[in-house]
Design a protein around this motif. Structure first.
Motif, PDB file in Angstrom:
ATOM      1  N   HIS A   1       2.339   0.273   4.247  1.00 47.71           N
ATOM      2  CA  HIS A   1       1.211   0.345   5.205  1.00 47.71           C
ATOM      3  C   HIS A   1       0.394  -0.625   5.799  1.00 47.71           C
ATOM      4  O   HIS A   1       0.056  -1.253   4.738  1.00 47.71           O
ATOM      5  CB  HIS A   1       0.680   1.743   4.961  1.00 47.71           C
TER       6      HIS A   1
ATOM      7  N   ASP B   1      -3.376  -2.600  -1.889  1.00 43.47           N
ATOM      8  CA  ASP B   1      -2.812  -1.505  -1.520  1.00 43.47           C
ATOM      9  C   ASP B   1      -2.895  -1.413   0.008  1.00 43.47           C
ATOM     10  O   ASP B   1      -4.046  -1.113   0.348  1.00 43.47           O
ATOM     11  CB  ASP B   1      -3.579  -0.431  -2.341  1.00 43.47           C
ATOM     12  N   ASP B   2      -2.181  -1.926   1.014  1.00 45.30           N
ATOM     13  CA  ASP B   2      -0.836  -2.212   0.484  1.00 45.30           C
ATOM     14  C   ASP B   2      -0.564  -3.343   0.871  1.00 45.30           C
ATOM     15  O   ASP B   2       0.690  -3.597   1.190  1.00 45.30           O
ATOM     16  CB  ASP B   2      -0.138  -0.901   1.258  1.00 45.30           C
TER      17      ASP B   2
ATOM     18  N   GLU C   1      -1.813   5.372   6.762  1.00 46.34           N
ATOM     19  CA  GLU C   1      -1.262   6.197   5.477  1.00 46.34           C
ATOM     20  C   GLU C   1      -2.310   6.628   4.603  1.00 46.34           C
ATOM     21  O   GLU C   1      -2.094   8.015   4.038  1.00 46.34           O
ATOM     22  CB  GLU C   1      -0.279   4.899   4.891  1.00 46.34           C
ATOM     23  N   GLU C   2      -3.455   6.016   4.386  1.00 45.59           N
ATOM     24  CA  GLU C   2      -4.506   6.672   3.654  1.00 45.59           C
ATOM     25  C   GLU C   2      -5.117   7.848   4.163  1.00 45.59           C
ATOM     26  O   GLU C   2      -5.993   8.287   3.466  1.00 45.59           O
ATOM     27  CB  GLU C   2      -5.599   5.619   3.543  1.00 45.59           C
TER      28      GLU C   2
ATOM     29  N   ASP D   1       4.474   0.739  -2.227  1.00 49.16           N
ATOM     30  CA  ASP D   1       3.140   1.222  -2.180  1.00 49.16           C
ATOM     31  C   ASP D   1       2.799   2.245  -3.312  1.00 49.16           C
ATOM     32  O   ASP D   1       2.295   3.199  -3.271  1.00 49.16           O
ATOM     33  CB  ASP D   1       3.030   2.233  -0.878  1.00 49.16           C
TER      34      ASP D   1
HETATM   35 ZN   LIG Z   1      -0.998   2.546  -0.541  1.00 47.92          ZN
END
Ligand SMILES: [Zn+2]
Length: 375
Positions: A79, A109-110, A142-143, A166
């Motif tokens: 992501h 991340d990420d 994504e988060e 991820d």
């Molecule tokens: Zn992530």
């Protein structure tokens, strides 16, 4: 280019990536940087038109590298977004470990995943490695609840196996199962009254919510199942019987039927609490994502295990209580495994990643790309 130069380039790519701000919803600059890189490696790269649905300033980035061999079509996914505090990240390398030097997350991340994908494709190109068609999917937000992956068009969810880069933890961890996840927002409605003069006329929404919470089974309910209450918000002055109270919570289980049973149980406890007190409750449930479970002997899992072995890392199959884009992609027909990329302490200012783990991740990807070619 030998491995040492590749390793230096990989670290440089990672450091450059984390310096480009990309908090959730503001992924455009980093997405454009990734698209340029991918095009430079011979991939076609484009953004989908999901930004209207997601509210991000760009779409998901979809890239394709034509193959020169038949074989399983691998999708490499990560992501684009990072959590806050994640602006103005200043990475520092110390003793082979990268950390943020300021009061921000590192963004491994990420971006550890993104950098590994870019370096693997760079080596495929310059070493003219024979390979089956490859696809890259880099998602937005994504988060924020797998928002970008959910907004992907069906036509962009294609391939035989998706490697979602991820997960925290040492390279070699292969996540083959994740839970079904339900969340709720409930609003209890009672009747307000002066708490000192005529409390008999009031019905406390706070008390309703409290008795619902007390009646719920929370925490770890079995090996595959958890439940939690997130927020309780309601009431006001101490001299007023509270007319309204908001309650949020969730349940998850890798057994989808158990997730549904617990969801119904929590739902019933809230309705019972409201009914018993003479009030009411409105409950909105959202299924955040479906769980998935690949069999340990699934041939796609076996391919990733073999790739780890070839790359010199110990493979381990694990299950998780968290969701990822892999949950959405698998539910939407693209079988996925989520791979640990070496990041630690994610979502904190202590976040770090070891340079050796970045290297190992690239070796795993290259081995998987080799193994995907039909023999
Ligand atoms: Zn992530």
């Amino acid at each position: 280019m030998d491995d040492r130069h590749g390793s230096e380039r990989l670290l440089a790519t990672f450091l450059e990536a984390v310096r480009i701000d990309s908090p959730s919803g503001e992924e455009a600059a980093f997405g454009a940087w990734c698209a340029e890189r991918l095009k430079g490696l011979g991939a076609t790269a484009r953004f989908d038109d999901s930004s209207r649905a997601t509210g991000s300033d760009t779409g998901n980035l979809i890239a394709e590298v034509p193959g020169d061999r038949e074989g399983a079509v691998l999708v490499l996914s990560a992501h684009l977004d990072t959590v806050e505090p994640g602006r103005g990240i200043a990475p520092a390398v110390d003793g082979g470990v990268v950390r943020s030097s300021g009061g921000t997350v590192l963004g491994a991340d990420d971006k550890a995943g993104v950098a590994a994908i870019l370096e693997a494709l760079a080596r495929v190109a310059e070493q003219a490695r024979p390979h089956a068609p490859l696809r890259v999917v880099l998602t937005v937000q994504e988060e924020k609840g797998l928002v970008g992956a959910k907004a992907l068009a069906d036509a962009d969810i294609r391939g035989d196996l998706c490697l979602v880069l991820d997960a925290h933890g040492p390279v070699g961890r292969i996540i083959i199962s994740a839970p079904t996840h339900h969340t709720f927002t409930a609003t209890f409605e009672g009747v307000s009254a002066h708490a000192g003069v005529e409390p008999e006329r009031g019905i406390s929404a706070v008390a309703m919510a409290a008795s619902a919470v007390c009646a719920m089974r929370l925490g770890r309910l079995d090996e595959e199942t958890t439940a939690n209450v997130g927020e309780v918000r309601g009431g006001g002055e101490t001299n007023v019987v509270a007319a309204s109270c908001l309650l949020t919570g969730e349940c998850r289980s890798r057994d989808p039927e158990q997730a549904e049973r617990i969801r119904l149980e929590m739902d019933e406890e809230m309705r019972l609490a409201a009914r018993s007190a003479g009030g009411s409750v409105r409950i909105d449930w959202v299924k955040q994502y479906d769980g998935y479970r690949l069999a340990p002997d699934d041939e796609r899992v076996a391919l990733v295990e073999r790739a780890c072995a070839v790359a010199g890392v110990e493979p381990s199959l694990v299950v998780t209580g968290g969701g990822s884009d892999g949950s959405v992609l698998t539910a939407r027909g693209l079988p996925s495994v989520v791979l640990s990329c070496g990041m630690t302490d994610v979502h904190s200012t202590q976040e770090s990643v070891a340079v050796t783990d970045l290297d190992a991740m690239v070796r795993v990807l290259l081995a998987a790309i080799d193994l995907a070619v039909s023999s």
